[in-house]
Design a protein around this motif. Structure first.
Motif: not given
Length: 904
Positions: A491-497
């Protein structure tokens, strides 16, 4: 090829000979005999005997497992039957398939073991043979396997042979489809994965060749609905078997084949087939973990089933809506290509276009497909159609919690019982299970758990800045920390969190602390905007203290604004016109260059063609010249040998080193022939004279002998004639006496004969009268029938003429109407052309007037500036020359510091 030397004049003889050889257990010789007849060019006309020969031929091929012989024989028989009796070829192929299938099934049943050969087309290597003999396998199992595997190999070769023979025959499309279906069932029943892949590739190549050479004779035409239906049914069966064998790559290729067939003929298949198509797509996308297109496949299946399925019950509809909603929730809420490189984005774009085409979406290749086909777009579709209301209560509550609810601390606790009920659910469709996928709602539980964790973390990040790991794991009871950590990393890698995990302090920080984050960058932008606004407020007080410039009257300002607006519009029109002219000139230039290139290419092609023709002509002339020279050399050599033989007989020796041309050789040969002919004629004349003298002497000596022989023959002939006359007279007398006795005996029955004759004549007269009456009745009926038929035919002819006259009248009316419409359209076009010319003239006049007004305005402004130039500046400044004074820029006074002004 054949070792059997006998050539049969009639096919029947070959069939009898083959049966005799089979009876004495010589099947190989019988097969060779039949093969000679089938491949012979003498028997290229179809007859019933050839069909019997083919039945016997395929039986021998199956018994001896001769697949290559069977293929050659079937190809030759196809050539014979193609234009005469295709049904015979169909019967032979069906018999061939039945024999091969029966023998393979019988071997399988007898051995009672499964075929464990990975590839039926692979040959046995020495290593495999050694391993099979030294392995601990029992003797009976090895023997059974050696018995079963060859028959399965032969059956697979049979399927390939039949498909290869029938692939270009439009008259046997149904048999081709039936063979493909049986091959699919063979692969499915015995789990032949490798053969199934090869079979799919074979069918794919056949279809590619069919599209490539579609203009050839006897090729199947896919624009015919029956042919298209057969090919689609074959591909759908291929798709079903691929999914049952769990060959998802082949299943996806089968889907692409089906889509290619649908786009090729621009016609959609039956709704039932499309339902199977989307049902299989749901499985394929789910196995490939492409959850977005899996959800879209369910959505398309729902729309199709709701529209075309008449027996769709309310329970089935609710279950399908639940599947659509759950598949949509299973889609990850973030884009996995966020921050990817340009090359990866282009590959993903092409892949998304392919997937969208398979699902029936027509997208613009220039537009980003992620904006059209996305989780948000599918959610908006569900909300606009209010589909969630038609789902089961558990699914509705789950959708409400995950998409619209805000429960950061107990979201997982609320969702857990709903997921448990989904895992225990065993709902299935009750109508037409063949066209609907197998539903297992428990498959969606892992994806829903991941979504629940992401929603929990997202909602907690809005409330807390940090949280201890044990407390966070109490909120997520159904996953371990390792699983949660993997989800957080993605999620952090793809900018969601925006989350940081501190393993040392065992806590989780929400929100990023780095300066490069989006949030910090937005804060800096907001700060800059607010500082700019404060600066404007501070400078407002200073601007009030400045001397205000003289204000022009409102009417003058409006006039100037309108004039400026008109100038801008005119300028825009001129710029647009120039752009259009430049584009037209560029197009014309490109068109001229293209025409020049095409003309130059044609000239080059014509020159190349002439050069090739000239070279071909020269090569042909050289070849003819060489042939003539070689022929003359050969003839000269033959003549030289003849001359040497002739002269050699007479004892004349010819010098072999001497060079003689053909003409000299022919003259010498001709003179030699003339000499020989003259010598022969002289010999014949001498021989004729000798024979003439001998014959004359012989005839003179035999004259007295012939006279004596003639006298003797006359006496003997006279005696023989008299004896024969006496014998014939005696025989005639005896026959006459016997005939007189027979007549006396037959006269007694003369009265009985007359009575019988009268009776027969009377019966025949009655029969004749009866048949005369029947004939008259038939003639009357036939005459009446022909009269009625003639009346009906005349009425039909009269009606046909009336119909033709009415059609001719309607056609003339339509032609007149069409002619009037064309004249009206032509008149309107002329009027529109006149109107356009008038509009262009008005626009040209307006532009000229605006340009004149602009020139006049510039002249007036220049005069006004010249009049105002010598005036002193406002505020009491001294007069300065025009060249020494600095004029402020147009658009208002510049801002000056407070202490920089000179106050009076």
């Amino acid at each position: 090829m054949s070792g059997y030397p006998v050539s049969f004049q009639k096919p029947e003889n070959a069939l009898k000979r083959a049966e005799e050889l089979i009876n004495v257990n010589q099947k190989s010789a019988a097969l060779n005999a039949l093969h000679e007849v089938i491949t012979s060019k003498r028997h290229r006309t179809w007859q019933k005997t050839l069909e019997k020969i083919m039945f016997k031929y395929v039986e021998l091929c199956v018994d001896m497992k001769r697949g290559r012989f069977a293929k050659e024989g079937l190809i030759q028989y196809r050539i014979v039957c193609q234009g005469v009796n295709v049904n015979s070829l169909e019967e032979v192929i069906k018999h061939f398939l039945k024999l091969a299938s029966d023998r393979a099934e019988a071997a399988q049943t007898e051995a009672a073991i499964a075929v464990d050969c990975e590839d039926l087309e692979a040959t046995n290597t020495p290593e495999n043979l050694m391993l099979s003999y030294v392995s601990g396998e029992k003797g009976k199992d090895r023997t059974d396997r050696q018995t079963v595997t060859p028959w399965f190999k032969f059956l697979w070769e049979t399927y390939r042979t039949v498909l290869e023979i029938l692939r270009n025959n439009s008259k046997l499309e149904s048999l081709y489809a039936m063979t493909a279906y049986r091959a699919f069932q063979f692969c499915k029943e015995y789990k032949r994965v490798t053969e199934f892949r090869r079979l799919c590739e074979i069918l794919r190549n056949h279809l590619a060749n069919l599209n490539k050479y579609r203009d050839q004779r006897d090729r199947p035409d896919l624009t015919i609905p029956e042919s298209l239906q057969l090919y689609l049914e074959t591909r759908f069966e291929q798709l079903k078997v691929a999914t049952e064998l769990e060959l998802w790559q082949e299943a996806f290729r089968s889907v692409e084949d089906i889509h290619g067939l649908m786009t090729l003929v621009k016609k959609s298949p039956k709704p039932q087939m499309m339902a199977i198509y989307y049902a299989k797509l749901t499985k394929i996308f789910w196995k490939s973990e492409n959850y977005l297109y899996h959800a879209y496949a369910w959505y398309k299946l729902y729309n199709l089933s709701k529209t075309y399925k008449k027996d769709f019950t309310a329970a089935d509809l609710k279950l399908m809506v639940s599947c659509v909603v759950l598949s949509t929730l299973a889609v990850p809420p973030y884009d996995r290509k966020h921050g990817a490189a340009h090359f990866e984005l282009e590959l993903e774009k092409d892949r998304n276009l392919r997937m969208a085409n398979l699902l029936g979406f027509s997208l613009d290749p220039k537009r980003d497909t992620r904006e059209v086909l996305s989780r948000a777009a599918l959610m908006s579709e569900l909300n606009s159609k209010n589909m969630v209301a038609g789902a089961t209560p558990e699914v509705k509550e789950l959708f409400q919690l995950l998409e619209h609810g805000f429960h950061p601390l107990d979201l997982c606790a609320r969702v857990a019982p709903l997921m448990a009920s989904l895992a225990e659910s065993a709902a299935t469709f009750s109508s037409d299970k063949s066209s609907l996928p197998d539903v297992t709602l428990s498959d969606y539980v892992p994806a829903l758990e991941r979504l629940t964790i992401l929603r929990t973390l997202q909602q907690v990040s809005h409330v807390y800045n940090s949280m201890k790991m044990p407390h966070l794991m109490k909120m997520v009871p159904f996953r371990t920390f390792d699983d949660v950590e993997k989800l957080v990393v993605d999620a952090v890698k793809f900018g969601y969190l925006q989350i940081k995990i501190d393993h040392q302090n065992k806590c989780v920080h929400f929100g990023s602390q780095c300066l490069e984050s989006e949030r910090v960058r937005n804060h800096i932008t907001i700060l800059a905007k607010r500082l700019n606004r404060v600066q404007q407020l501070i400078a407002a007080d200073l601007n009030v203290e400045k001397a205000k410039p003289p204000v022009k009257p409102t009417a003058e300002l409006l006039h100037e604004i309108e004039a400026e607006h008109q100038r801008v519009l005119a300028r825009c029109k001129i710029i647009e016109r120039r752009k259009e002219l430049q584009e037209q000139m560029a197009l014309e230039q490109e068109r001229e260059e293209e025409q020049k290139k095409m003309m130059q290419q044609k000239v080059n092609e014509e020159a190349e063609r002439k050069r090739q023709a000239e070279e071909a002509r020269k090569r042909e002339e050289d070849r003819i010249r060489r042939d003539i020279e070689e022929k003359e050399d050969e003839e000269a050599r033959v003549l030289l040998e003849q001359v040497q033989r002739r002269k050699g007989k007479k004892g004349v020796k010819i010098d072999e080193n001497s060079k003689l041309d053909k003409r000299q050789l022919m003259e010498d040969a001709l003179s030699e022939q003339i000499k020989e002919r003259q010598e022969t004629e002289r010999k014949l004349q001498r021989l004729n004279k000798q024979l003439d003298h001998m014959e004359r002497a012989r005839r003179e000596e035999e004259v007295p002998l012939l006279k004596a022989l003639h006298e003797t023959n006359l006496v003997e002939d006279k005696n023989w004639f008299e004896a024969q006359q006496a014998k014939n007279a005696e025989a005639s007398r005896t026959q006459w006496e016997e005939d007189v006795k027979e007549k006396a005996r037959m006269v007694k029955m003369l009265a009985d004969k007359a009575t019988f004759q009268a009776q027969v004549m009377e019966r025949r007269a009655e029969e004749f009268a009866r048949r005369e009456e029947e004939r008259a009745e038939r003639l009357a009926e036939l005459r009446q029938f022909r009269k009625t038929e003639r009346i009906i035919r005349r009425k039909k002819e009269f009606l046909r003429r009336l119909k033709l006259e009415e059609e001719e009248r309607i056609r003339k009316i339509e032609e007149e109407k069409r002619r009037a419409e064309e004249e009206e359209a032509e008149r309107k076009r002329e009027e529109m052309a006149k109107l356009r010319e008038e509009q262009e003239a008005r626009e040209r006049a307006e532009r000229e007037a605006l340009m004149a007004a602009e020139a006049e305005e510039r002249a007036k402004r220049g005069e006004a500036e010249e009049r105002e130039a010598p005036r002193p500046a406002a505020g009491g400044d001294r007069y300065q020359p025009r060249g020494a004074r600095e004029e402020p820029p147009r658009g208002g006074d510049r801002w000056q510091p407070r202490g920089g002004r000179d106050d009076d």
